[in-house]
Design an enzyme around this catalytic site. Structure first.
Site, PDB file in Angstrom:
ATOM      1  N   GLU A  32     -46.756   8.738 -28.435  1.00  0.00           N
ATOM      2  CA  GLU A  32     -46.668   7.905 -27.668  1.00  0.00           C
ATOM      3  C   GLU A  32     -45.125   8.143 -27.539  1.00  0.00           C
ATOM      4  O   GLU A  32     -44.358   7.604 -28.264  1.00  0.00           O
ATOM      5  CB  GLU A  32     -46.995   6.431 -27.243  1.00  0.00           C
ATOM      6  CG  GLU A  32     -47.530   5.968 -25.790  1.00  0.00           C
ATOM      7  CD  GLU A  32     -48.742   6.135 -25.850  1.00  0.00           C
ATOM      8  OE1 GLU A  32     -49.410   7.375 -25.268  1.00  0.00           O
ATOM      9  OE2 GLU A  32     -49.973   6.380 -27.032  1.00  0.00           O
ATOM     10  N   THR A  34     -43.772  10.472 -27.186  1.00  0.00           N
ATOM     11  CA  THR A  34     -43.832  11.610 -28.501  1.00  0.00           C
ATOM     12  C   THR A  34     -43.266  12.878 -27.187  1.00  0.00           C
ATOM     13  O   THR A  34     -42.490  14.108 -27.392  1.00  0.00           O
ATOM     14  CB  THR A  34     -44.177  12.033 -29.026  1.00  0.00           C
ATOM     15  OG1 THR A  34     -45.756  12.519 -28.350  1.00  0.00           O
ATOM     16  CG2 THR A  34     -43.601  10.966 -30.403  1.00  0.00           C
ATOM     17  N   ASP A  35     -43.909  13.253 -25.227  1.00  0.00           N
ATOM     18  CA  ASP A  35     -44.146  14.667 -25.097  1.00  0.00           C
ATOM     19  C   ASP A  35     -42.661  15.322 -24.361  1.00  0.00           C
ATOM     20  O   ASP A  35     -42.174  15.879 -24.638  1.00  0.00           O
ATOM     21  CB  ASP A  35     -45.653  13.962 -24.417  1.00  0.00           C
ATOM     22  CG  ASP A  35     -45.137  12.893 -23.057  1.00  0.00           C
ATOM     23  OD1 ASP A  35     -44.307  12.072 -23.261  1.00  0.00           O
ATOM     24  OD2 ASP A  35     -46.484  13.178 -22.494  1.00  0.00           O
ATOM     25  N   SER A  66     -59.766   9.417   0.736  1.00  0.00           N
ATOM     26  CA  SER A  66     -60.552   9.548  -0.808  1.00  0.00           C
ATOM     27  C   SER A  66     -61.071   7.588  -0.683  1.00  0.00           C
ATOM     28  O   SER A  66     -60.636   7.419   0.516  1.00  0.00           O
ATOM     29  CB  SER A  66     -58.719   8.888  -1.324  1.00  0.00           C
ATOM     30  OG  SER A  66     -59.634   8.214  -2.848  1.00  0.00           O
ATOM     31  N   GLY A 118     -54.296   2.157 -13.112  1.00  0.00           N
ATOM     32  CA  GLY A 118     -53.243   1.439 -13.312  1.00  0.00           C
ATOM     33  C   GLY A 118     -53.419   0.688 -14.373  1.00  0.00           C
ATOM     34  O   GLY A 118     -52.588  -0.374 -15.669  1.00  0.00           O
ATOM     35  N   GLY A 120     -53.325   3.076 -17.895  1.00  0.00           N
ATOM     36  CA  GLY A 120     -52.272   4.418 -18.832  1.00  0.00           C
ATOM     37  C   GLY A 120     -53.738   4.986 -19.042  1.00  0.00           C
ATOM     38  O   GLY A 120     -53.320   5.648 -19.992  1.00  0.00           O
ATOM     39  N   SER A 123     -54.474   8.286 -14.516  1.00  0.00           N
ATOM     40  CA  SER A 123     -55.430   8.485 -12.977  1.00  0.00           C
ATOM     41  C   SER A 123     -54.791   9.439 -12.277  1.00  0.00           C
ATOM     42  O   SER A 123     -55.515  10.625 -11.202  1.00  0.00           O
ATOM     43  CB  SER A 123     -55.574   7.457 -12.377  1.00  0.00           C
ATOM     44  OG  SER A 123     -54.538   7.467 -12.233  1.00  0.00           O
ATOM     45  N   GLU A 156     -45.777  16.010  -9.980  1.00  0.00           N
ATOM     46  CA  GLU A 156     -45.620  14.730 -10.499  1.00  0.00           C
ATOM     47  C   GLU A 156     -43.728  13.846 -10.692  1.00  0.00           C
ATOM     48  O   GLU A 156     -43.821  12.915 -10.244  1.00  0.00           O
ATOM     49  CB  GLU A 156     -46.184  14.202 -12.114  1.00  0.00           C
ATOM     50  CG  GLU A 156     -46.435  12.627 -12.023  1.00  0.00           C
ATOM     51  CD  GLU A 156     -47.728  11.788 -12.411  1.00  0.00           C
ATOM     52  OE1 GLU A 156     -47.722  10.626 -12.681  1.00  0.00           O
ATOM     53  OE2 GLU A 156     -48.794  12.770 -12.982  1.00  0.00           O
ATOM     54  N   ASP A 168     -50.172  14.373 -20.368  1.00  0.00           N
ATOM     55  CA  ASP A 168     -51.271  13.723 -19.319  1.00  0.00           C
ATOM     56  C   ASP A 168     -52.258  14.607 -18.575  1.00  0.00           C
ATOM     57  O   ASP A 168     -52.839  15.449 -18.316  1.00  0.00           O
ATOM     58  CB  ASP A 168     -51.043  12.956 -17.873  1.00  0.00           C
ATOM     59  CG  ASP A 168     -50.357  11.711 -18.701  1.00  0.00           C
ATOM     60  OD1 ASP A 168     -50.211  11.636 -19.691  1.00  0.00           O
ATOM     61  OD2 ASP A 168     -49.939  10.807 -17.472  1.00  0.00           O
TER      62      ASP A 168
END
Length: 381
Positions: A32, A34-35, A66, A118, A120, A123, A156, A168
């Site tokens: 977590e 780390t990316d 949507s 929302g 994690g 999405s 993003e 992600d």
């Protein structure tokens, strides 16, 4: 979701979509934050996914609707900041493709998703990856698979404004069914790690704390800034370049206690990813449990990104017999995963629900996650 997306397309545009494309949410088994430190991560794709029903646009614009939003969004060629709200994720993908030298086709899109928002579970990356894959396929664009996550990430980061790493989008695009994705976030090298928990009589229980988090805020960015500041002080390109053998010496050079804590989490978390991969390669699945729990402790105490709901879920799952448990995702809410015997998943979920009720928390939702495939077309032309 396929039927919902197709129906939404027909209702919005009056005809049938050319095709359907899907991309999954993800659970990060370990690794977590780390990316964006050029480190290591180990996600796997969820069965929950976003489906995009897509067809060419007759007027040269992009339109998207949507099932989760009341109003459609239509735009032409844009620059970052010109489309806001949820439509920015789609406009950002179009912009990022153009910025990378490709010419995406103008299309109409209808989206449907069962990836919890929302929580994690990425999405946003699922949406970006489904749309990106559709645009590449419909436009006949020569975008190698290994380049696609970085294009979605730029959408993003630079269009939406969320300072996320490559994890992600890599998971949503490059994961394979029955595998965890071992990703080096510096080189983008990947290895598919067998992750057949059922064969070992185990399961990953995902517990949505229903304490939602939001990346486009100060906390996530502050963590990233702290890591970059530490790396600069230590004279390395990223904290990935400090390993556990050099951690003590590195911490001595950091005068600020907050920077020491943030650095300790990243360095030890990278090692936990490597240790987890080694155990999975050896078939020692149960033995990864303590590493998961140690990861959570580090996120709680050193990176300071957990909240009461996720801490209670971890503590309760462990008390119910889980081999290990940790928060997954960017933090400040979201989900917990617990490694449990497959016949203990329901009892563990019930124990967490009871603990939440006792504390007056909103009820959690839980399910068993099975490693699924990455982004793909669901039908043929």
């Amino acid at each position: 979701m396929s039927g919902k997306a197709s129906a939404a397309f027909t209702e919005a545009y009056g005809d049938e979509p050319t095709g359907l494309w899907a991309a999954p949410g993800r659970v990060n088994l370990i690794g977590e934050h780390t990316d964006y430190n050029d480190g290591f991560v180990l996600p796997f794709a969820l069965p929950q996914r976003t489906v995009a029903a897509v067809a060419p646009s007759p007027d040269g614009t992009w339109s998207v609707c949507s099932t989760l939003a009341p109003e459609p969004v239509t735009f032409g060629v844009t620059e970052p900041g010109e489309v806001t709200g949820w439509g920015a994720y789609v406009a950002g993908v179009v912009w990022a493709l153009r910025d990378a030298g490709f010419e995406p086709p103008a299309v109409r899109i209808a989206l449907a998703s069962d990836v919890p928002l929302g929580a994690g579970l990425s999405s946003s990356a699922a949406l970006e990856s489904a749309v990106l894959t559709a645009l590449i396929d419909l436009g006949g664009l020569d975008v190698p698979l290994e380049r696609r996550p970085a294009i979605a990430q730029r959408a993003e980061n630079l269009y939406v404004g969320a300072p996320t790493g490559i994890l992600d989008q890599s998971a949503s695009i490059r994961c394979e069914a029955g595998q965890a994705l071992f990703l080096d976030c510096r080189s983008y090298a990947i290895e598919q790690i067998p992750f057949d928990l059922a064969a070992a009589g185990l399961a990953i229980l995902v517990i949505n704390s229903n304490a939602p988090h939001q990346h486009v805020d100060g906390e996530y960015g502050a963590r990233r800034k702290s890591c970059e500041e530490s790396a600069a002080i230590l004279g390395v390109p990223a904290l990935r370049d400090i390993d556990v053998t050099g951690l003590a010496a590195a911490l001595e050079r950091l005068g600020d206690e907050v920077l020491r804590k943030r650095t300790r989490h990243i360095v030890t978390e990278n090692q936990r990813v490597l240790d987890t991969v080694a155990l999975l390669r050896a078939g020692s699945v149960r033995e990864i449990g303590p590493l998961l729990t140690a990861s959570h402790t580090s996120m709680r105490d050193d990176f300071e990104i957990t909240v009461a709901q996720v801490d209670v879920a971890v503590e309760t799952a462990l008390a119910a017999g889980a081999y290990g448990a940790r928060m997954t995702g960017g933090g400040f809410g979201g989900c917990v995963l617990a490694l449990v015997d497959d016949d203990r998943a329901e009892a563990t979920a019930d124990a967490v629900a009871s603990a939440y009720a006792e504390r007056g928390f909103d009820a959690p939702t839980s399910w068993v996650a099975v490693a699924g495939p990455g982004a793909a077309r669901l039908n043929r032309l």
